[in-house]
Design an enzyme around this catalytic site. Structure first.
Site, PDB file in Angstrom:
ATOM      1  N   CYS A 282     -24.135 113.293 -37.113  1.00  0.00           N
ATOM      2  CA  CYS A 282     -25.284 111.926 -36.962  1.00  0.00           C
ATOM      3  C   CYS A 282     -24.297 110.730 -36.826  1.00  0.00           C
ATOM      4  O   CYS A 282     -25.001 109.498 -36.586  1.00  0.00           O
ATOM      5  CB  CYS A 282     -26.460 111.916 -37.276  1.00  0.00           C
ATOM      6  SG  CYS A 282     -27.191 113.428 -37.578  1.00  0.00           S
TER       7      CYS A 282
ATOM      8  N   HIS B 173     -30.136 105.275 -38.500  1.00  0.00           N
ATOM      9  CA  HIS B 173     -30.227 106.334 -37.967  1.00  0.00           C
ATOM     10  C   HIS B 173     -31.478 107.521 -38.305  1.00  0.00           C
ATOM     11  O   HIS B 173     -31.817 107.270 -39.954  1.00  0.00           O
ATOM     12  CB  HIS B 173     -28.246 107.379 -38.614  1.00  0.00           C
ATOM     13  CG  HIS B 173     -29.276 108.432 -38.289  1.00  0.00           C
ATOM     14  ND1 HIS B 173     -29.448 109.058 -36.744  1.00  0.00           N
ATOM     15  CD2 HIS B 173     -28.501 109.613 -38.617  1.00  0.00           C
ATOM     16  CE1 HIS B 173     -29.712 110.678 -37.458  1.00  0.00           C
ATOM     17  NE2 HIS B 173     -29.314 111.004 -38.190  1.00  0.00           N
TER      18      HIS B 173
ATOM     19  N   ASN C  44     -35.196 113.364 -35.082  1.00  0.00           N
ATOM     20  CA  ASN C  44     -33.724 113.285 -35.556  1.00  0.00           C
ATOM     21  C   ASN C  44     -33.028 113.569 -34.311  1.00  0.00           C
ATOM     22  O   ASN C  44     -33.006 115.005 -34.012  1.00  0.00           O
ATOM     23  CB  ASN C  44     -33.211 114.216 -36.599  1.00  0.00           C
ATOM     24  CG  ASN C  44     -31.746 113.565 -36.813  1.00  0.00           C
ATOM     25  OD1 ASN C  44     -31.309 112.903 -36.849  1.00  0.00           O
ATOM     26  ND2 ASN C  44     -31.506 114.334 -38.010  1.00  0.00           N
TER      27      ASN C  44
END
Ligand code: ACO
Length: 332
Positions: free
Chosen positions: A115, A259, A289
């Site tokens: 990520c 994020h 996500n």
């Protein structure tokens, strides 16, 4: 940005695993996720986001070129942040995007740190532009299809992830004329947490063996609590460090774009920093996500909604497997 049209709600997931809309929303802030069809791979979604980015740059008059094809030819570099490449290790997904865009003059590379890939990718592209006077433009894409490496029977992980892509066009300009861009980046890693988010099969440590019967799709295994604690810590520290070291007051900041892994992680960091939650942009409810894609997706939503004005100061911040983390201070 580009996300698959197929939208899977929490209620739909609850039909196949033991979970509920109430549990998922209250523990993560997620309401839905978009999942790619079987024929779509990372380069397809990344390419869709790239094409839209080039078209937007032309539409907004940010570049002199008149067509995406013409603009693609001026790219010196394509960086794709992804951990779900089209092909395992060879070739880089960035090369597939380069070919499809017709960006013949661009070097192409992938960045694979889960990520955090987009944050690292942005800094890598900016540094490579600065390093050579002849390099002027880079396309940075964040794309992931975590649905491909998710165990859909594991309720502790499968509720968290979605597929998507986002991209930005970076151009080197004379600092005197445009006092903006990527002003500062913090990058970090803590390899002691390597096992907290891991895909164990397929690499050189545990390669597939001839004749082996694959009983389970290789999937991400996660220690959710350990990742959660790490995330709150590094997000808090990264934002605090950027603000302190760059002498930024809260009033100077237009937005923080984190994020999108879990709304509770962001809320906990906001509380520790004593920063109002409203300063953090959250769209996790719609996309879950999306890993490398979550920050560029958020930037595109904000940009198209007119919420990012020229000159605005924003911070992007994130974390991922590795464990890794980072943040960019950007003058929009
Ligand atoms: N539905 C219903 N119940 C569930 C679910 C679910 N989907 N998942 C877990 N539970 C249960 C557990 O079994 C447990 O039950 P028990 O108490 O009877 O044992 C209970 O809920 C609590 O479980 P916890 O794991 O303690 O729940 P927690 O509040 O820690 O939330 C979560 C779990 C959401 C995963 C959280 O730890 C988290 O968000 N961690 C960070 C994850 C993350 O950010 N990953 C990033 C990935 S980034 C990348 O690089 C890919």
């Amino acid at each position: 940005m580009a996300v698959p049209s197929r939208r899977v709600t929490n209620d739909e997931l609850a039909k196949t695993i033991d979970t509920s809309d109430e549990w998922i929303r209250s523990h993560t802030g997620i309401g839905a996720r978009h999942i790619a069809d079987k024929d779509t791979a990372a380069s397809d979604l990344g390419l869709a986001a790239a094409r839209k980015t080039l078209a937007l740059a032309i539409e907004r008059g940010a570049v002199g070129e008149k067509s995406p094809e013409e603009l693609a030819l001026t790219l010196d570099l394509i960086v794709v942040g992804t951990s779900t490449q089209d092909y395992y290790s060879h070739p880089a997904t960035a090369c597939l995007v380069q070919r499809a865009l017709g960006a013949k003059n661009a070097a192409a590379m992938d960045i694979t740190i889960a990520c955090s890939s987009f944050i690292y990718g942005l800094e890598t592209a900016a540094a490579l532009l600065k390093a050579d006077a002849r390099r002027n433009r880079a396309l940075v894409i964040g794309v992931d299809l975590l649905s491909r490496i998710t165990n859909w029977e594991d309720r502790a992980t499968c509720i968290l992830f979605g597929d998507g892509a986002g991209a930005v066009l970076l151009e080197k300009t004379a600092a005197k004329t445009v006092p903006g861009g990527i002003l500062r980046t913090i990058l970090g890693a803590d390899g002691s947490g390597w096992e907290y988010l891991i895909l164990r099969r397929g690499g050189s440590r545990n390669p597939w063996k001839k004749g082996e019967v694959v009983e389970e799709v290789p999937a991400i295994a996660m220690d959710g609590r350990a990742v959660y604690n790490f995330a709150v810590k590094v997000i808090t520290e990264t934002i605090a460090r950027i603000m302190e070291e760059e002498n930024i007051a809260l009033d100077d900041l237009a937005l923080i774009v984190p994020h999108q892994a879990n709304a509770r992680i962001v809320q906990a960091a906001a509380k520790r920093l004593k920063i109002p939650e409203e300063l953090f942009y959250l769209n996790i409810e719609e996309y879950a996500n999306t890993s490398s894609a979550s920050i560029p997706i958020a930037l595109d939503e904000l940009n198209r909604a007119g919420r990012l004005k020229k000159g605005d100061l924003i911070i992007t911040v994130g974390f991922g497997a590795g464990l890794t983390y980072g943040g960019n201070l950007i003058r929009w």
